[in-house]
Design a protein around this motif. Structure first.
Motif, PDB file in Angstrom:
ATOM      1  N   ILE A  84      30.527  50.207   6.005  1.00 47.44           N
ATOM      2  CA  ILE A  84      29.812  50.065   7.428  1.00 47.44           C
ATOM      3  C   ILE A  84      28.219  50.013   7.121  1.00 47.44           C
ATOM      4  N   ILE A  85      27.767  48.814   7.714  1.00 46.61           N
ATOM      5  CA  ILE A  85      26.424  48.620   7.733  1.00 46.61           C
ATOM      6  C   ILE A  85      25.867  49.335   8.955  1.00 46.61           C
ATOM      7  N   VAL A  86      24.826  50.081   8.787  1.00 44.15           N
ATOM      8  CA  VAL A  86      23.824  50.805   9.751  1.00 44.15           C
ATOM      9  C   VAL A  86      22.636  50.367   9.877  1.00 44.15           C
ATOM     10  N   GLU A  87      22.310  49.965  11.143  1.00 52.37           N
ATOM     11  CA  GLU A  87      20.977  49.285  11.301  1.00 52.37           C
ATOM     12  C   GLU A  87      20.253  50.111  12.333  1.00 52.37           C
ATOM     13  N   LYS A  88      18.735  50.689  11.967  1.00 55.56           N
ATOM     14  CA  LYS A  88      18.245  51.385  12.721  1.00 55.56           C
ATOM     15  C   LYS A  88      16.842  50.869  13.110  1.00 55.56           C
ATOM     16  N   ASP A  89      16.282  50.661  14.191  1.00 54.31           N
ATOM     17  CA  ASP A  89      15.110  50.286  14.929  1.00 54.31           C
ATOM     18  C   ASP A  89      14.069  51.481  14.770  1.00 54.31           C
ATOM     19  N   ARG A  90      14.119  52.404  13.485  1.00 51.82           N
ATOM     20  CA  ARG A  90      13.216  53.445  13.307  1.00 51.82           C
ATOM     21  C   ARG A  90      13.494  53.794  11.720  1.00 51.82           C
ATOM     22  N   ALA A  91      12.595  54.215  11.188  1.00 50.71           N
ATOM     23  CA  ALA A  91      12.558  54.538   9.648  1.00 50.71           C
ATOM     24  C   ALA A  91      13.241  55.840   9.718  1.00 50.71           C
ATOM     25  N   LYS A  92      13.426  56.339   8.550  1.00 43.91           N
ATOM     26  CA  LYS A  92      14.089  57.851   8.234  1.00 43.91           C
ATOM     27  C   LYS A  92      13.508  59.019   9.072  1.00 43.91           C
TER      28      LYS A  92
END
Length: 452
Positions: A310-318
């Motif tokens: 599963i690819i997880v995209e986030k509009d924020r860093a860690k």
């Protein structure tokens, strides 16, 4: 709780308009629940509140609305009756019952705080007491299902991989119930990991964290009298010392990857110290050619859940500190402009065959498909092997970056900001070996007053 239901949590939160129930002993329990929801806003985090709201509005209030029970007169039998109704009429699973029980307990604890009742009747109720004692392995699966929508996908994937692949296969043959699990059972499992599986102490510590978290929930919901994981001896943490490349080794590596697909990843890892997720997630809107900056603000991670990638995209860093802006140096700017020209050319050549799903991403192939995180790790290892270079992990380029920064007089505080660590202790803990040169300088400073 079905995933489709959880998707509506935010909508329910926005639409919810609490009633103004009376804060007295004559208030119906259903009305009191509405008031409690109103008063608890801001006292718990948004995700917890959304879960409270969803469960209360859709399951608990509809049941108690049809009964004349007041908050002052609600008894354990009334709460047990509700759980029995959920089990028989709605065939509600244990993990959901435990979730409803937590909501009711918190609401009635508030009633105790307001002195509407003396004791919390929910403290004496076991929501699944009417059933056969749950097996430890079954409890772990139900706990995983419960937290699935309350934590990040990457966090859940880590929990699921550990528990389903490592913990459950070991405990399954013992057929222990949740209440039967003792500290010795857990301690024996850790010894099995160290002596039979030959895993590292750090791996056992990671498994301990997962087991303890699950059992802490069982303790908090009074399914067990204490958390047995709190009474075991964890192995001592072994500090990892990263292998790094010096300036000469990096120079040789840069020459080898020049013009290859892996070049972008190597430069971003070694020079900028970017994480793999930050490299794959880099977009063109993060590059400001006028101000000569690049901003780390989007990540792409690959996790495996039940064997599926599963690819997880986030509009924020860690972390908040991971969101950072770095200077765009001339050699890298030149490479980026070259990549941009290649992308525009590929779009024209491929036409409709060009992938439109990942437009805006920098790290794509000739067909516009975004490079997968696994590609970087695998290709980097092959590059080192094929050219006889010293074996290091791709993430060790990040450590190499820190080493070079420190060797060139950059302070740990500045390295922390460059790498995007949230706390300087993280930087100092990982790179304690860098601080040795300063100790040598201190020794040389004091040697002057040492008696000859």
């Amino acid at each position: 709780m079905p995933p489709c239901c959880l998707l509506s949590l935010d909508i329910i939160r926005q639409e919810f308009k609490p009633d103004t129930a009376m804060s007295d002993k004559n208030a119906l329990f259903a009305s009191f629940l509405t008031k409690w929801l109103q008063d608890v806003i801001g006292k718990v985090d948004a995700d917890t509140y959304a879960l409270y709201l969803y469960d209360t509005k859709n399951f608990i209030i509809p049941y108690f609305k049809n009964t004349p029970i007041t908050v002052a007169k609600i008894k354990t039998e009334d709460i047990e009756g509700y759980y029995q109704y959920e089990r028989t009429e709605n065939r509600t699973l244990n993990n959901a019952l435990l979730q409803y029980h937590e909501v009711i307990k918190e609401a009635l604890a508030y009633a105790v705080e307001l002195e509407l009742i003396r004791d919390n009747p929910a403290d004496k109720v076991n929501p699944i007491s009417g059933e056969v004692q749950i097996l430890f392995t079954d409890f772990l699966l139900e706990w995983l299902e419960m937290i699935k929508h309350n934590v990040e996908m990457t966090t859940y994937a880590s929990y699921a991989m550990c528990i389903k692949s490592r913990v459950i296969p070991y405990f399954k043959e013992f057929k222990l119930t949740l209440k039967d699990v003792t500290p010795k059972h857990i301690q024996d499992y850790y010894q099995y990991g160290l002596n039979v599986e030959k895993v590292s102490a750090n791996t056992v510590i990671h498994r301990h964290a997962n087991i303890r978290k699950a059992l802490q929930y069982a303790f908090r919901t009074e399914l067990i009298a204490f958390n047995p994981a709190d009474r075991v001896e964890r192995p001592r943490n072994v500090k990892y010392t990263a292998a790094t490349y010096n300036d000469k080794e990096l120079e040789a590596l840069f020459a080898i990857v020049k013009g290859k697909k892996i070049e972008l990843a190597v430069i971003l890892g070694a020079f900028y110290g970017l994480r793999r997720s930050e490299i794959v997630g880099l977009k063109w809107d993060a590059i400001d050619f006028k101000k000569k900056t690049l901003t780390i603000k989007h990540t792409v991670t690959e996790v495996r859940v039940d064997g599926k990638a599963i690819i997880v995209e986030k509009d924020r860093a860690k972390t908040k500190s991971s969101h950072r802006t770095l200077p765009l140096v001339e050699p890298f700017e030149k490479l980026l402009r070259q990549l941009k020209e290649e992308q525009e050319r590929d779009q024209k050549v491929c036409g409709k065959a060009y992938c439109r799903e990942h437009l805006g991403y920098i790290y794509v192939n000739e067909l516009g498909e975004r490079v997968k995180p696994g590609y970087i790790t695998q290709n980097f290892a092959l590059t080192l092997k094929n050219h006889g270079l010293k074996k290091i992990r791709f993430h060790d380029l990040r450590h190499s970056c820190a080493s070079l920064l420190y060797a060139n007089g950059v302070s740990l505080k500045e390295i922390q900001e460059w790498l995007g660590h949230s706390d300087i202790s993280t930087t100092s803990n990982i790179y304690t070996h860098l601080d040795f040169s300063s100790k040598v300088a201190s020794a040389n400073a004091i040697i002057g007053v040492y008696p000859s």
